[in-house]
Design a protein around this motif. Structure first.
Motif, PDB file in Angstrom:
ATOM      1  N   SER A   1       0.889  -1.157   0.005  1.00 46.44           N
ATOM      2  CA  SER A   1      -0.016   0.069  -0.088  1.00 46.44           C
ATOM      3  C   SER A   1       0.841   1.286   0.034  1.00 46.44           C
ATOM      4  O   SER A   1       2.213   1.084   0.260  1.00 46.44           O
ATOM      5  CB  SER A   1      -0.919   0.037   1.259  1.00 46.44           C
ATOM      6  OG  SER A   1      -1.840  -0.991   1.047  1.00 46.44           O
ATOM      7  N   PRO A   2       0.496   2.390  -0.313  1.00 45.83           N
ATOM      8  CA  PRO A   2       1.097   3.636  -0.364  1.00 45.83           C
ATOM      9  C   PRO A   2       1.999   3.942   0.898  1.00 45.83           C
ATOM     10  O   PRO A   2       3.292   4.523   0.511  1.00 45.83           O
ATOM     11  CB  PRO A   2      -0.067   4.760  -0.598  1.00 45.83           C
ATOM     12  CG  PRO A   2      -1.075   4.139  -1.419  1.00 45.83           C
ATOM     13  CD  PRO A   2      -1.138   2.585  -0.547  1.00 45.83           C
ATOM     14  N   ASP A   3       1.525   3.717   1.859  1.00 49.17           N
ATOM     15  CA  ASP A   3       2.451   3.963   3.166  1.00 49.17           C
ATOM     16  C   ASP A   3       3.752   3.113   3.456  1.00 49.17           C
ATOM     17  O   ASP A   3       4.308   3.231   4.330  1.00 49.17           O
ATOM     18  CB  ASP A   3       1.668   4.306   4.313  1.00 49.17           C
ATOM     19  CG  ASP A   3       0.776   5.622   4.164  1.00 49.17           C
ATOM     20  OD1 ASP A   3      -0.347   5.907   4.411  1.00 49.17           O
ATOM     21  OD2 ASP A   3       1.038   6.293   3.240  1.00 49.17           O
ATOM     22  N   THR A   4       3.330   1.931   2.649  1.00 52.32           N
ATOM     23  CA  THR A   4       4.537   0.504   3.219  1.00 52.32           C
ATOM     24  C   THR A   4       5.690   0.847   2.238  1.00 52.32           C
ATOM     25  O   THR A   4       5.803   0.837   1.191  1.00 52.32           O
ATOM     26  CB  THR A   4       3.900  -0.564   3.012  1.00 52.32           C
ATOM     27  OG1 THR A   4       2.608  -0.764   3.536  1.00 52.32           O
ATOM     28  CG2 THR A   4       4.725  -1.778   3.293  1.00 52.32           C
ATOM     29  N   PRO A   5       6.946   0.946   2.928  1.00 50.71           N
ATOM     30  CA  PRO A   5       8.254   1.065   2.249  1.00 50.71           C
ATOM     31  C   PRO A   5       8.622  -0.033   1.599  1.00 50.71           C
ATOM     32  O   PRO A   5       8.079  -1.129   1.742  1.00 50.71           O
ATOM     33  CB  PRO A   5       9.158   1.462   3.442  1.00 50.71           C
ATOM     34  CG  PRO A   5       8.511   0.865   4.419  1.00 50.71           C
ATOM     35  CD  PRO A   5       7.008   0.688   4.371  1.00 50.71           C
ATOM     36  N   ALA A   6       9.534   0.212   0.568  1.00 49.55           N
ATOM     37  CA  ALA A   6       9.992  -0.922  -0.383  1.00 49.55           C
ATOM     38  C   ALA A   6      10.572  -1.968   0.526  1.00 49.55           C
ATOM     39  O   ALA A   6      10.660  -3.028   0.233  1.00 49.55           O
ATOM     40  CB  ALA A   6      10.916  -0.390  -1.411  1.00 49.55           C
ATOM     41  N   GLU A   7      11.228  -1.383   1.653  1.00 53.87           N
ATOM     42  CA  GLU A   7      12.057  -2.564   2.555  1.00 53.87           C
ATOM     43  C   GLU A   7      11.280  -3.662   2.929  1.00 53.87           C
ATOM     44  O   GLU A   7      11.745  -4.398   3.244  1.00 53.87           O
ATOM     45  CB  GLU A   7      12.624  -1.696   3.384  1.00 53.87           C
ATOM     46  CG  GLU A   7      13.988  -0.699   3.131  1.00 53.87           C
ATOM     47  CD  GLU A   7      13.354   0.427   2.416  1.00 53.87           C
ATOM     48  OE1 GLU A   7      13.991   0.873   1.486  1.00 53.87           O
ATOM     49  OE2 GLU A   7      12.018   1.085   2.759  1.00 53.87           O
ATOM     50  N   ALA A   8      10.086  -3.370   3.118  1.00 49.24           N
ATOM     51  CA  ALA A   8       8.853  -4.182   3.771  1.00 49.24           C
ATOM     52  C   ALA A   8       8.937  -5.482   2.772  1.00 49.24           C
ATOM     53  O   ALA A   8       8.744  -6.622   3.206  1.00 49.24           O
ATOM     54  CB  ALA A   8       7.501  -3.806   3.902  1.00 49.24           C
ATOM     55  N   LEU A   9       9.335  -5.310   1.529  1.00 45.93           N
ATOM     56  CA  LEU A   9       9.615  -6.482   0.415  1.00 45.93           C
ATOM     57  C   LEU A   9      10.766  -7.035   0.446  1.00 45.93           C
ATOM     58  O   LEU A   9      11.144  -8.138  -0.157  1.00 45.93           O
ATOM     59  CB  LEU A   9       8.830  -6.261  -0.747  1.00 45.93           C
ATOM     60  CG  LEU A   9       7.488  -5.541  -0.703  1.00 45.93           C
ATOM     61  CD1 LEU A   9       6.980  -5.554  -2.132  1.00 45.93           C
ATOM     62  CD2 LEU A   9       6.573  -6.601  -0.028  1.00 45.93           C
ATOM     63  N   ALA A  10      11.882  -6.554   1.037  1.00 43.38           N
ATOM     64  CA  ALA A  10      13.487  -7.132   1.014  1.00 43.38           C
ATOM     65  C   ALA A  10      13.287  -8.556   1.064  1.00 43.38           C
ATOM     66  O   ALA A  10      14.245  -9.398   0.274  1.00 43.38           O
ATOM     67  CB  ALA A  10      14.234  -6.414   2.210  1.00 43.38           C
ATOM     68  N   ASP A  11      12.679  -9.314   2.091  1.00 46.41           N
ATOM     69  CA  ASP A  11      12.920 -10.636   2.050  1.00 46.41           C
ATOM     70  C   ASP A  11      12.148 -11.511   1.096  1.00 46.41           C
ATOM     71  O   ASP A  11      12.371 -12.687   1.017  1.00 46.41           O
ATOM     72  CB  ASP A  11      12.292 -11.231   3.432  1.00 46.41           C
ATOM     73  CG  ASP A  11      13.058 -10.500   4.661  1.00 46.41           C
ATOM     74  OD1 ASP A  11      12.565 -10.428   5.675  1.00 46.41           O
ATOM     75  OD2 ASP A  11      14.174 -10.055   4.234  1.00 46.41           O
ATOM     76  N   VAL A  12      11.272 -11.054   0.475  1.00 51.19           N
ATOM     77  CA  VAL A  12      10.445 -11.817  -0.628  1.00 51.19           C
ATOM     78  C   VAL A  12      10.566 -11.298  -1.746  1.00 51.19           C
ATOM     79  O   VAL A  12       9.914 -11.974  -2.993  1.00 51.19           O
ATOM     80  CB  VAL A  12       8.918 -11.867  -0.116  1.00 51.19           C
ATOM     81  CG1 VAL A  12       8.732 -12.584   1.296  1.00 51.19           C
ATOM     82  CG2 VAL A  12       8.324 -10.606   0.095  1.00 51.19           C
ATOM     83  N   ALA A  13      11.183 -10.070  -2.124  1.00 53.57           N
ATOM     84  CA  ALA A  13      11.034  -9.626  -3.455  1.00 53.57           C
ATOM     85  C   ALA A  13      11.750 -10.718  -4.454  1.00 53.57           C
ATOM     86  O   ALA A  13      11.492 -10.796  -5.756  1.00 53.57           O
ATOM     87  CB  ALA A  13      11.883  -8.399  -3.679  1.00 53.57           C
ATOM     88  N   GLY A  14      12.567 -11.737  -4.116  1.00 57.26           N
ATOM     89  CA  GLY A  14      13.175 -12.935  -5.007  1.00 57.26           C
ATOM     90  C   GLY A  14      12.442 -13.746  -5.062  1.00 57.26           C
ATOM     91  O   GLY A  14      12.686 -14.594  -5.855  1.00 57.26           O
ATOM     92  N   ASP A  15      11.270 -13.909  -4.190  1.00 57.25           N
ATOM     93  CA  ASP A  15      10.487 -15.145  -4.158  1.00 57.25           C
ATOM     94  C   ASP A  15       9.174 -15.185  -5.093  1.00 57.25           C
ATOM     95  O   ASP A  15       8.646 -16.142  -5.692  1.00 57.25           O
ATOM     96  CB  ASP A  15       9.943 -15.526  -2.867  1.00 57.25           C
ATOM     97  CG  ASP A  15      11.125 -15.877  -1.990  1.00 57.25           C
ATOM     98  OD1 ASP A  15      12.466 -16.189  -2.545  1.00 57.25           O
ATOM     99  OD2 ASP A  15      11.033 -15.454  -0.827  1.00 57.25           O
ATOM    100  N   VAL A  16       8.887 -13.818  -5.267  1.00 57.81           N
ATOM    101  CA  VAL A  16       7.441 -13.607  -5.980  1.00 57.81           C
ATOM    102  C   VAL A  16       7.835 -13.562  -7.643  1.00 57.81           C
ATOM    103  O   VAL A  16       8.709 -13.621  -7.895  1.00 57.81           O
ATOM    104  CB  VAL A  16       6.738 -12.314  -5.350  1.00 57.81           C
ATOM    105  CG1 VAL A  16       6.351 -12.640  -4.153  1.00 57.81           C
ATOM    106  CG2 VAL A  16       7.633 -11.046  -5.828  1.00 57.81           C
ATOM    107  N   ASP A  17       6.500 -13.505  -8.276  1.00 57.01           N
ATOM    108  CA  ASP A  17       6.466 -13.550  -9.808  1.00 57.01           C
ATOM    109  C   ASP A  17       6.280 -12.144 -10.220  1.00 57.01           C
ATOM    110  O   ASP A  17       6.775 -11.665 -11.201  1.00 57.01           O
ATOM    111  CB  ASP A  17       5.509 -14.476 -10.327  1.00 57.01           C
ATOM    112  CG  ASP A  17       5.780 -16.177  -9.908  1.00 57.01           C
ATOM    113  OD1 ASP A  17       6.700 -16.403 -10.510  1.00 57.01           O
ATOM    114  OD2 ASP A  17       5.054 -16.351  -9.087  1.00 57.01           O
TER     115      ASP A  17
END
Ligand code: DX5
Ligand code: ZN
Length: 221
Positions: free
Chosen positions: A118-134
């Motif tokens: 969502s807009p207020d969530t920083p990119a860092e929140a996805l650091a652990d999963v950015a490589g797992d998703v499609d």
């Protein structure tokens, strides 16, 4: 890698009294996927459709269903949305304690997995999963309603997520996208474009979809 641009019109802007007709109209107008906005009235202050309607759409759709779960406890509803025929399922990082397990579970069903910020969530929140998703979905409005104004401030986050994620991961952007701002989304790295209002309000739906695709592709980083 020359990234392919895909247009995924949101059914939230469809005429629900003739949903089947609008699905066919979108397909005939060149949509690459159908963006299905699922809302539960808890995670967002709105309620839309559930697996039952996804199943009905699946029966008539010839293109992939890009299901966006704006719901709490998405893990509890994976089964019904998978059985309903979802081709892609995106859930919100804000709705789970841990995302890795659900991503793998979605992919184990031969469904591509997306994670949404969502807009207020920083990119860092996805650091652990950015490589797992499609696919990573960046909200450029607060989730819950169509027809809102595009939030420019999510573009730096889009760039950061593009840089963070492996090449094979698509970046999708969703909310307030028009032919006038889609180039900025493309320049930030978004190659999958959700648009509801901009597509359904257009006099010529096919031209609107093609314009979104061309404007994004010309700017794509
Ligand atoms: C909002 C939804 C979006 C929205 C996009 O919560 O996730 O997909 O329907 O609609 P427009 O393009 O009208 O902003
Ligand atoms: Zn959406």
């Amino acid at each position: 890698m020359a990234r392919e641009v895909k247009i995924s019109p949101s059914l939230l802007s469809a005429d629900m009294s003739k949903l089947g007709e609008d699905v066919r109209r979108l397909q005939d107008a060149g949509a690459d996927m159908l963006h299905v906005d699922v809302m539960d009235g808890h995670f967002v202050p709105n309620i839309t459709i559930g697996p039952f309607v996804v199943e009905a759409i699946r029966k008539i759709a010839a293109i992939p269903l890009d299901v966006h779960l704006m719901i709490t406890d998405p893990d509890k509803y994976l089964e019904p949305f998978a059985d309903a025929g979802s081709d892609h399922i995106t859930f919100h990082i804000e709705a789970v304690e841990e995302a890795g397990g659900l991503i793998k579970e979605i992919q184990s069903k031969n469904i591509t997995a997306g994670i949404c910020v969502s807009p207020d969530t920083p990119a860092e929140a996805l650091a652990d999963v950015a490589g797992d998703v499609d696919m990573i979905l960046v909200m450029s409005v607060y989730p819950g309603f169509g027809g809102q104004k595009f939030m420019e401030r999510v573009l730096p986050k889009t760039e950061a997520l593009r840089a963070m994620a492996p090449e094979r991961v698509n970046i999708e952007i969703d909310g307030g996208i028009t032919a006038d701002n889609v180039a900025r989304a493309g320049a930030a790295g978004a190659n999958v474009i959700v648009a509801g209002t901009a597509v359904f309000k257009a006099d010529d739906m096919a031209a609107a979809i093609e314009q979104l695709r061309t404007n994004c592709r010309n700017a794509l980083k």
